[in-house]
Design a protein around this motif. Structure first.
Motif, PDB file in Angstrom:
ATOM      1  N   ASP A 246       2.487  -2.653   7.917  1.00  0.00           N
ATOM      2  CA  ASP A 246       1.822  -3.885   7.470  1.00  0.00           C
ATOM      3  C   ASP A 246       0.541  -3.555   6.694  1.00  0.00           C
ATOM      4  O   ASP A 246       0.269  -4.156   5.652  1.00  0.00           O
ATOM      5  CB  ASP A 246       1.481  -4.795   8.658  1.00  0.00           C
ATOM      6  CG  ASP A 246       2.700  -5.463   9.266  1.00  0.00           C
ATOM      7  OD1 ASP A 246       3.780  -5.440   8.628  1.00  0.00           O
ATOM      8  OD2 ASP A 246       2.578  -5.997  10.383  1.00  0.00           O
TER       9      ASP A 246
ATOM     10  N   GLU B 255       1.394  -2.190   3.217  1.00  0.00           N
ATOM     11  CA  GLU B 255       1.764  -3.272   2.294  1.00  0.00           C
ATOM     12  C   GLU B 255       0.532  -4.063   1.847  1.00  0.00           C
ATOM     13  O   GLU B 255       0.434  -4.439   0.677  1.00  0.00           O
ATOM     14  CB  GLU B 255       2.804  -4.188   2.928  1.00  0.00           C
ATOM     15  CG  GLU B 255       4.160  -3.530   3.024  1.00  0.00           C
ATOM     16  CD  GLU B 255       5.237  -4.462   3.514  1.00  0.00           C
ATOM     17  OE1 GLU B 255       5.191  -5.671   3.199  1.00  0.00           O
ATOM     18  OE2 GLU B 255       6.149  -3.985   4.222  1.00  0.00           O
ATOM     19  N   LYS B 256      -0.411  -4.300   2.740  1.00  0.00           N
ATOM     20  CA  LYS B 256      -1.642  -5.009   2.359  1.00  0.00           C
ATOM     21  C   LYS B 256      -2.441  -4.201   1.343  1.00  0.00           C
ATOM     22  O   LYS B 256      -2.951  -4.751   0.370  1.00  0.00           O
ATOM     23  CB  LYS B 256      -2.501  -5.295   3.599  1.00  0.00           C
ATOM     24  CG  LYS B 256      -1.960  -6.403   4.451  1.00  0.00           C
ATOM     25  CD  LYS B 256      -2.793  -6.587   5.702  1.00  0.00           C
ATOM     26  CE  LYS B 256      -2.114  -7.569   6.635  1.00  0.00           C
ATOM     27  NZ  LYS B 256      -2.717  -7.588   7.964  1.00  0.00           N
TER      28      LYS B 256
ATOM     29  N   ASN C 259      -0.809  -4.308  -2.015  1.00  0.00           N
ATOM     30  CA  ASN C 259      -0.660  -5.645  -2.585  1.00  0.00           C
ATOM     31  C   ASN C 259      -1.294  -5.697  -3.973  1.00  0.00           C
ATOM     32  O   ASN C 259      -2.433  -5.300  -4.156  1.00  0.00           O
ATOM     33  CB  ASN C 259      -1.308  -6.688  -1.670  1.00  0.00           C
ATOM     34  CG  ASN C 259      -1.034  -8.105  -2.111  1.00  0.00           C
ATOM     35  OD1 ASN C 259      -0.013  -8.375  -2.739  1.00  0.00           O
ATOM     36  ND2 ASN C 259      -1.937  -9.001  -1.779  1.00  0.00           N
ATOM     37  N   GLY C 260      -0.554  -6.165  -4.935  1.00  0.00           N
ATOM     38  CA  GLY C 260      -1.036  -6.222  -6.304  1.00  0.00           C
ATOM     39  C   GLY C 260      -0.710  -4.968  -7.100  1.00  0.00           C
ATOM     40  O   GLY C 260      -0.826  -4.949  -8.307  1.00  0.00           O
TER      41      GLY C 260
END
Length: 114
Positions: free
Chosen positions: A72, A75-76, A79-80
């Motif tokens: 998690d 992925e954070k 992000n972008g």
């Protein structure tokens, strides 16, 4: 690409290793990564240095729940930067005696994206 991986590893506080590199310190959580493909793209402005790169991250953790937390966080942090294509696991890896979760991600690479 290496710069991006290094920065994400630093922010997460989890060591990243190139795939194929054996981890010397058993028991610690870590991530391996590798480039699966690097396909040149034709863009509207004809930037020939742009390509679509598919990365695979393998998360290894001592506990199943920690594998989810690390994935998690990965992925954070990404992000972008990219789009997650697939997630698998976690499942128990007999060789490492750890839980392993994989994430496949697609990112753009080129002067404009790094």
């Amino acid at each position: 690409m290496n710069h991006l991986i290094y920065e994400v590893s630093k922010k997460m506080g989890v060591p990243f290793h190139s795939a194929g590199t054996a981890q010397t310190k058993r028991g610690a959580n870590y991530i391996t990564w590798q480039i699966i493909s690097d396909v040149p793209l034709q863009t509207i402005d004809y930037r020939s240095e742009t390509s679509k790169v598919r990365l695979q991250f393998d998360i290894y953790a001592q506990q199943e729940g920690v594998a989810f937390v690390i994935s998690d966080n990965l992925e954070k942090e990404m992000n972008g930067e990219g789009l997650v294509l697939a997630r698998n696991g976690p499942f128990f890896d007999v060789d490492t005696k750890m839980y392993r979760r994989t994430i496949d991600m697609s990112v753009l690479k080129g002067n404009r994206y790094q």
